[in-house]
Design a protein around this motif. Structure first.
Motif, PDB file in Angstrom:
ATOM      1  N   SER A 718      10.891  80.310  37.335  1.00 44.86           N
ATOM      2  CA  SER A 718       9.766  80.828  38.119  1.00 44.86           C
ATOM      3  C   SER A 718       9.232  79.768  39.078  1.00 44.86           C
ATOM      4  O   SER A 718       8.964  80.046  40.251  1.00 44.86           O
ATOM      5  CB  SER A 718       8.660  81.302  37.174  1.00 44.86           C
ATOM      6  OG  SER A 718       7.516  81.732  37.890  1.00 44.86           O
ATOM      7  N   GLY A 721      11.662  79.324  41.891  1.00 40.67           N
ATOM      8  CA  GLY A 721      11.536  80.428  42.836  1.00 40.67           C
ATOM      9  C   GLY A 721      10.308  80.277  43.707  1.00 40.67           C
ATOM     10  O   GLY A 721      10.352  80.532  44.922  1.00 40.67           O
ATOM     11  N   GLU A 722       9.193  79.885  43.069  1.00 40.75           N
ATOM     12  CA  GLU A 722       7.987  79.694  43.863  1.00 40.75           C
ATOM     13  C   GLU A 722       8.153  78.555  44.868  1.00 40.75           C
ATOM     14  O   GLU A 722       7.708  78.657  46.015  1.00 40.75           O
ATOM     15  CB  GLU A 722       6.808  79.399  42.924  1.00 40.75           C
ATOM     16  CG  GLU A 722       6.365  80.595  42.078  1.00 40.75           C
ATOM     17  CD  GLU A 722       5.129  80.270  41.268  1.00 40.75           C
ATOM     18  OE1 GLU A 722       4.387  79.368  41.688  1.00 40.75           O
ATOM     19  OE2 GLU A 722       4.908  80.913  40.225  1.00 40.75           O
ATOM     20  N   LYS A 724      10.992  77.456  46.199  1.00 41.20           N
ATOM     21  CA  LYS A 724      11.887  77.893  47.276  1.00 41.20           C
ATOM     22  C   LYS A 724      11.181  78.860  48.211  1.00 41.20           C
ATOM     23  O   LYS A 724      11.310  78.779  49.435  1.00 41.20           O
ATOM     24  CB  LYS A 724      13.129  78.544  46.673  1.00 41.20           C
ATOM     25  CG  LYS A 724      14.175  78.913  47.729  1.00 41.20           C
ATOM     26  CD  LYS A 724      15.393  79.520  47.092  1.00 41.20           C
ATOM     27  CE  LYS A 724      16.470  79.765  48.148  1.00 41.20           C
ATOM     28  NZ  LYS A 724      15.976  80.604  49.241  1.00 41.20           N
ATOM     29  N   GLN A 725      10.433  79.813  47.640  1.00 37.61           N
ATOM     30  CA  GLN A 725       9.733  80.777  48.482  1.00 37.61           C
ATOM     31  C   GLN A 725       8.722  80.075  49.383  1.00 37.61           C
ATOM     32  O   GLN A 725       8.635  80.343  50.588  1.00 37.61           O
ATOM     33  CB  GLN A 725       9.033  81.820  47.600  1.00 37.61           C
ATOM     34  CG  GLN A 725       8.302  82.902  48.393  1.00 37.61           C
ATOM     35  CD  GLN A 725       7.634  83.915  47.476  1.00 37.61           C
ATOM     36  OE1 GLN A 725       7.637  83.732  46.259  1.00 37.61           O
ATOM     37  NE2 GLN A 725       7.078  84.945  48.053  1.00 37.61           N
ATOM     38  N   ALA A 726       7.929  79.138  48.796  1.00 40.14           N
ATOM     39  CA  ALA A 726       6.953  78.424  49.600  1.00 40.14           C
ATOM     40  C   ALA A 726       7.634  77.561  50.652  1.00 40.14           C
ATOM     41  O   ALA A 726       7.183  77.504  51.809  1.00 40.14           O
ATOM     42  CB  ALA A 726       6.072  77.563  48.689  1.00 40.14           C
ATOM     43  N   THR A 727       8.761  76.897  50.259  1.00 37.15           N
ATOM     44  CA  THR A 727       9.484  76.062  51.222  1.00 37.15           C
ATOM     45  C   THR A 727      10.049  76.900  52.358  1.00 37.15           C
ATOM     46  O   THR A 727       9.983  76.518  53.533  1.00 37.15           O
ATOM     47  CB  THR A 727      10.616  75.304  50.510  1.00 37.15           C
ATOM     48  OG1 THR A 727      10.063  74.563  49.420  1.00 37.15           O
ATOM     49  CG2 THR A 727      11.308  74.351  51.465  1.00 37.15           C
ATOM     50  N   ASP A 728      10.650  78.060  52.028  1.00 38.10           N
ATOM     51  CA  ASP A 728      11.191  78.943  53.069  1.00 38.10           C
ATOM     52  C   ASP A 728      10.091  79.393  54.022  1.00 38.10           C
ATOM     53  O   ASP A 728      10.276  79.447  55.251  1.00 38.10           O
ATOM     54  CB  ASP A 728      11.869  80.149  52.436  1.00 38.10           C
ATOM     55  CG  ASP A 728      13.127  79.763  51.683  1.00 38.10           C
ATOM     56  OD1 ASP A 728      13.625  78.646  51.923  1.00 38.10           O
ATOM     57  OD2 ASP A 728      13.604  80.566  50.845  1.00 38.10           O
ATOM     58  N   ILE A 729       8.925  79.746  53.479  1.00 38.73           N
ATOM     59  CA  ILE A 729       7.822  80.186  54.332  1.00 38.73           C
ATOM     60  C   ILE A 729       7.377  79.042  55.245  1.00 38.73           C
ATOM     61  O   ILE A 729       7.135  79.235  56.448  1.00 38.73           O
ATOM     62  CB  ILE A 729       6.641  80.685  53.466  1.00 38.73           C
ATOM     63  CG1 ILE A 729       7.046  81.978  52.730  1.00 38.73           C
ATOM     64  CG2 ILE A 729       5.403  80.922  54.310  1.00 38.73           C
ATOM     65  CD1 ILE A 729       6.004  82.462  51.753  1.00 38.73           C
ATOM     66  N   GLU A 732      10.097  78.508  57.933  1.00 35.15           N
ATOM     67  CA  GLU A 732      10.181  79.589  58.907  1.00 35.15           C
ATOM     68  C   GLU A 732       8.925  79.696  59.766  1.00 35.15           C
ATOM     69  O   GLU A 732       9.009  79.979  60.959  1.00 35.15           O
ATOM     70  CB  GLU A 732      10.441  80.919  58.193  1.00 35.15           C
ATOM     71  CG  GLU A 732      11.824  81.032  57.583  1.00 35.15           C
ATOM     72  CD  GLU A 732      12.896  81.031  58.646  1.00 35.15           C
ATOM     73  OE1 GLU A 732      12.657  81.604  59.732  1.00 35.15           O
ATOM     74  OE2 GLU A 732      13.955  80.442  58.406  1.00 35.15           O
ATOM     75  N   HIS A 822      -2.066  77.973  49.013  1.00 34.08           N
ATOM     76  CA  HIS A 822      -1.204  79.008  48.450  1.00 34.08           C
ATOM     77  C   HIS A 822      -0.303  78.525  47.323  1.00 34.08           C
ATOM     78  O   HIS A 822       0.402  79.343  46.716  1.00 34.08           O
ATOM     79  CB  HIS A 822      -0.302  79.595  49.561  1.00 34.08           C
ATOM     80  CG  HIS A 822      -1.050  80.271  50.654  1.00 34.08           C
ATOM     81  ND1 HIS A 822      -1.488  79.577  51.771  1.00 34.08           N
ATOM     82  CD2 HIS A 822      -1.451  81.564  50.814  1.00 34.08           C
ATOM     83  CE1 HIS A 822      -2.109  80.415  52.578  1.00 34.08           C
ATOM     84  NE2 HIS A 822      -2.108  81.627  52.025  1.00 34.08           N
ATOM     85  N   VAL A 831       6.804  71.190  46.315  1.00 27.01           N
ATOM     86  CA  VAL A 831       6.881  71.903  47.596  1.00 27.01           C
ATOM     87  C   VAL A 831       6.713  70.916  48.746  1.00 27.01           C
ATOM     88  O   VAL A 831       7.389  70.996  49.779  1.00 27.01           O
ATOM     89  CB  VAL A 831       5.818  73.011  47.647  1.00 27.01           C
ATOM     90  CG1 VAL A 831       5.804  73.668  49.026  1.00 27.01           C
ATOM     91  CG2 VAL A 831       6.066  74.053  46.565  1.00 27.01           C
TER      92      VAL A 831
END
Length: 839
Positions: A718, A721-722, A724-729, A732, A822, A831
């Motif tokens: 988890s 995933g968090e 990676k999701q925060a890094t991708d955001i 981008e 966030h 992150v």
């Protein structure tokens, strides 16, 4: 501005105007290079994400000494079928000196037939190793070499058994197609640009800025004078840099090392390749199945590589994979492709179509082949004949043919005899008619003269008919002799054919018997080999077992000695304690005296009155007395209960006998009063309960640890995933500079902070400071943008460093804001590190 001044310079047709001429015109020096050479501040990318480390080492040696490898490139796959991912194949085959274009003019473009043919065979080998055509690119410095390689690729032969036999498709780029039209206008070069699944062939100059998984390149130049043309000019370093940095997984280069070393840049490259042990005399093939290395010297010519491909493209060992569904082993040599399309050629014995003979048929063939065994039979006339089993039955033989020819000739002879006799008779009749006519005309002919004339005519006719009969009889006799000779010869040939067929059948029978015997011997040898292997395996297993037993015996002996030593020590301590104790008689007398003076109690079970020493009291005040005999039976009864918990309590604890609330008896009291047998049963029962409790405890601990590990894994997943999701955001939305309207990313900055989106249909004008949407024109906003600072108020232009520094600070600030707002505190540092790595 973003670029690389160490790549190829722009093209200038007139050499005297280039940097290499040294005349100061320098028309092929770009603005970017002029700024760098002039000392303008600039930043350099230090991490590469394209090449394997072995290929990147060439770039570090030649051009970029500070270049670092991204962790992602360390896991790039190796080139299947090769012993090295970087290969330089050294040769001495000369270049083609007199290249001619389509108009018959001497061309400045050079070719090297040896390198072109070897490149094509290397491409065929790589395709045989299951590399896709669009993964491979062939590079050459000269356009003539590109043309030759394309022609050879299109004419390349098919692959061996088990591979698709489609022709290798070649494709070229638009720039190469235009250049090739100038070289050879008769060929449809632009048709090759429409393909997307072929092997790309290109000049080095026209492939700048592109990349491929595997690059196969040739240098073309190979001569005794050491002339390299533009490959040896001052700007050759840029071209070599482009050549050596196009490949991601594998780089194969062909050239004459002695000729190339005349130029300093090539000498430096070859020194690095030799130090890295990447220089070979031929293709360094490595079997992808058995990992067997082949001698590169054996694969230094196109013919040898072609022969190796024809054998299967692997090592020289048999494949021996069991084919499905026949179960035979593959008869090919080791090959890298699968067996879905391999046809089993193993010979199997089957009946021929006539069901008479046993013949060999290829295992994968649908029907048996033609049977060539001889069959002895008789024709319709009863003569013996020999024919192949697959041929139809013979209705006429050679004897029949001789008889048929003899009958035909006899009929012809009889017809000729009749015709000759008719001719003689016709001539005699004519003479007789003439004689009669003469006699009628001349009345003076005497009767005697007429009779003599008739006699003469009769004698002549008899003589001619006899001569004709003799002549035909001689012909008949000669022909009869010839017919008999032919008939004897035909019968002799037939008998000889029959005898030969019988001998052949006997030889084949003996050969079949010998082959069967050899097969039986091979089977017995194989069985004996398997039996020997089984014996060896059993001996090895027995030896291992014996070694294990010996080791176990040694451990047991050591344990026995240790226990024996401990026992001896205990015995010595026991004997010493016994020696220090009073004698048994003294103890008995003292015990009897104590027993006599001790008070007496009534047993709560048997109601006998006994000395207090011969029983046990429970722990409560004025406890219940139980004699030793009853206590021993009570202990056995308690230990045998299903609900026994390990403690022995007062026998009066039940509600029906007094509800004694005393605690359990001490172990020492139980051992002293219950007797040895009852105490052993009690200890055994307690040991069982202890083992059950220990097992339950271990199971609970295991389940707790397992649940804890699962929870930790789930939490880590988890968290990852968090992160990676925060890094991708962050990457981008913050780190990637985008148009505020259409969100298209941009990287170009020309110095003006009033930017316009280049995407068709957007045309958004936005500020390069704050990235705000300013409608169609951002100049007014930029001159007053608060993020530009007071000292830059009213200015529209700035340097690349100002742009980079401003957005680096802006990205860090926005990244920190996003993380604080966030991301959970426990993950903020992770992150932050991931985002900074992408910054």
């Amino acid at each position: 501005m973003i670029g690389d001044h160490q790549q190829l310079r722009p093209k200038v047709e007139t050499y005297s105007l280039t940097v290499g001429a040294g005349l100061g015109f320098d028309l092929n020096r770009s603005l970017f290079e002029r700024l760098i050479v002039g000392g303008s501040p600039h930043a350099v990318l230090e991490v590469q994400h394209r090449m394997r480390p072995e290929i990147a080492a060439i770039a570090r040696c030649m051009t970029y000494p500070a270049l670092a490898d991204s962790p992602a490139v360390r896991g790039r796959p190796h080139v299947r079928g090769l012993a090295s991912d970087v290969v330089f194949i050294d040769h001495t085959q000369p270049e083609h000196e007199d290249a001619v274009d389509d108009l018959g003019r001497i061309s400045m473009s050079k070719t090297n037939v040896h390198e072109a043919e070897l490149v094509v065979e290397i491409v065929r080998y790589l395709l045989l190793q299951a590399h896709e055509p669009n993964q491979i690119v062939v590079l050459a410095p000269y356009l003539g070499q590109v043309k030759l390689i394309v022609q050879l690729l299109q004419a390349a032969s098919s692959f061996p058994d088990g591979r698709a036999c489609a022709r290798i498709e070649a494709q070229i780029g638009e720039l190469d197609a235009s250049d090739l039209l100038n070289l050879d206008a008769a060929q449809p070069w632009h048709e090759l640009t429409e393909r997307s699944d072929g092997v790309r062939v290109s000049t080095i100059d026209n492939y700048q800025g592109e990349e491929a998984d595997i690059v196969v390149a040739c240098t073309v130049r190979s001569n005794a004078r050491g002339q390299l043309g533009f490959l040896g000019k001052d700007d050759a370093e840029q071209r070599v840099n482009v050549l050596c940095t196009r490949a991601r997984f594998g780089f194969i280069l062909l050239g004459n090392a002695r000729c190339l070393e005349r130029a300093a840049v090539w000498a430096r490259l070859l020194a690095h390749l030799r130090a890295s042990k990447c220089v070979f005399d031929g293709l360094p093939v490595k079997c992808s199945r058995r990992h067997v290395l082949r001698n590169p010297k054996e694969l230094g010519t196109p013919a040898n590589v072609r022969a190796m491909i024809a054998q299967g493209g692997g090592c020289t060992s048999p494949c021996e994979v069991v084919l499905d569904p026949c179960g035979h082993r593959c008869a090919l040599l080791c090959h890298p492709w699968g067996h879905e399309h391999v046809h089993c050629r193993r010979a199997v014995r089957v009946d021929c179509r006539a069901g008479i003979h046993r013949i060999d048929r290829a295992c994968s063939a649908a029907a048996p082949p033609d049977c060539h065994h001889d069959v002895v039979e008789r024709c319709d006339a009863g003569h013996p004949v020999v024919r192949a089993c697959s041929q139809p039955a013979m209705r006429n033989c050679r004897v029949c043919a001789v008889l048929r020819v003899a009958a035909s000739e006899e009929s012809k002879r009889q017809a000729q005899l009749v015709r000759d006799e008719a001719a003689i008779i016709e001539g005699l009749a004519t003479r007789a008619f003439d004689l009669v006519s003469a006699a009628s005309a001349s009345q003076q002919m005497a009767a005697d003269d007429h009779t003599r004339a008739l006699d003469v005519l009769h004698a002549d006719s008899r003589r001619e008919l006899d001569a004709l009969a003799h002549r035909f009889e001689a012909i008949k006799l000669a022909r009869h002799r010839a017919f008999n000779a032919q008939l004897d010869q035909a019968e002799s040939d037939a008998q000889r054919d029959v005898a030969a067929a019988m001998d052949k059948l006997g030889h084949e029978a003996r050969a079949d018997a010998a082959r069967l015997e050899a097969r039986r011997a091979d089977t017995e040898a194989a069985l004996q080999q398997v039996a020997a292997q089984l014996v060896q395996t059993r001996q090895a297993m027995r030896q291992v077992a014996e070694e294990d037993l010996a080791e176990r015996d040694a451990r047991l002996h050591a344990l026995h000695h240790a226990v024996e030593a401990e026992l001896h020590a205990d015995e010595r301590a026991f004997f010493e304690a016994v020696a220090a104790r009073p004698s048994a008689d003294d103890t008995a007398r003292k015990l009897e005296a104590v027993r006599a003076s001790a008070p007496r109690e009534t047993c709560q079970i048997c109601l006998d009155e006994l000395p207090l020493l011969d029983g046990v009291l429970c722990a409560r005040l004025g406890g219940h007395f139980v004699c030793d005999a009853c206590f021993g039976r009570h202990v056995l009864a308690e230990a045998s209960k299903q609900e026994f918990d390990g403690d022995v309590r007062c026998p009066c604890a039940g509600a029906a006998v007094g509800s004694c609330a005393s605690g359990s008896y001490a172990t020492l009291e139980v051992a002293r009063h219950a007797g040895m047998a009852a105490f052993e049963v009690l200890n055994k029962r307690r040991l069982e309960l202890h083992e059950i409790a220990l097992v339950q405890k271990l199971e609970r601990e295991f389940e707790e640890r397992h649940a804890h590990k699962l929870a930790e894994a789930a939490q880590l997943a988890s968290d990852a995933g968090e992160v990676k999701q925060a890094t991708d955001i962050i990457v981008e939305t913050i780190l990637t500079l985008r148009c505020p309207r259409c969100r298209q990313a941009f990287v170009d900055f020309s110095g003006c902070f009033a930017l316009t989106c280049s995407r068709q249909g957007c045309g958004c004008g936005f500020c390069a400071w704050c990235l705000a949407d300013c409608g169609a024109d951002a100049h007014k906003h930029v001159s007053a943008c608060p993020q530009a600072g007071a000292r830059r108020a009213g200015e529209l232009f700035g340097t690349l460093d100002e742009f980079a520094q401003h957005h680096a600070a802006r990205k860090r600030a926005r990244t920190e804001e996003y993380i604080d707002a966030h991301v959970r505190p426990a993950l903020q540092q992770r992150v932050r590190e991931a985002a900074l790595a992408c910054l």
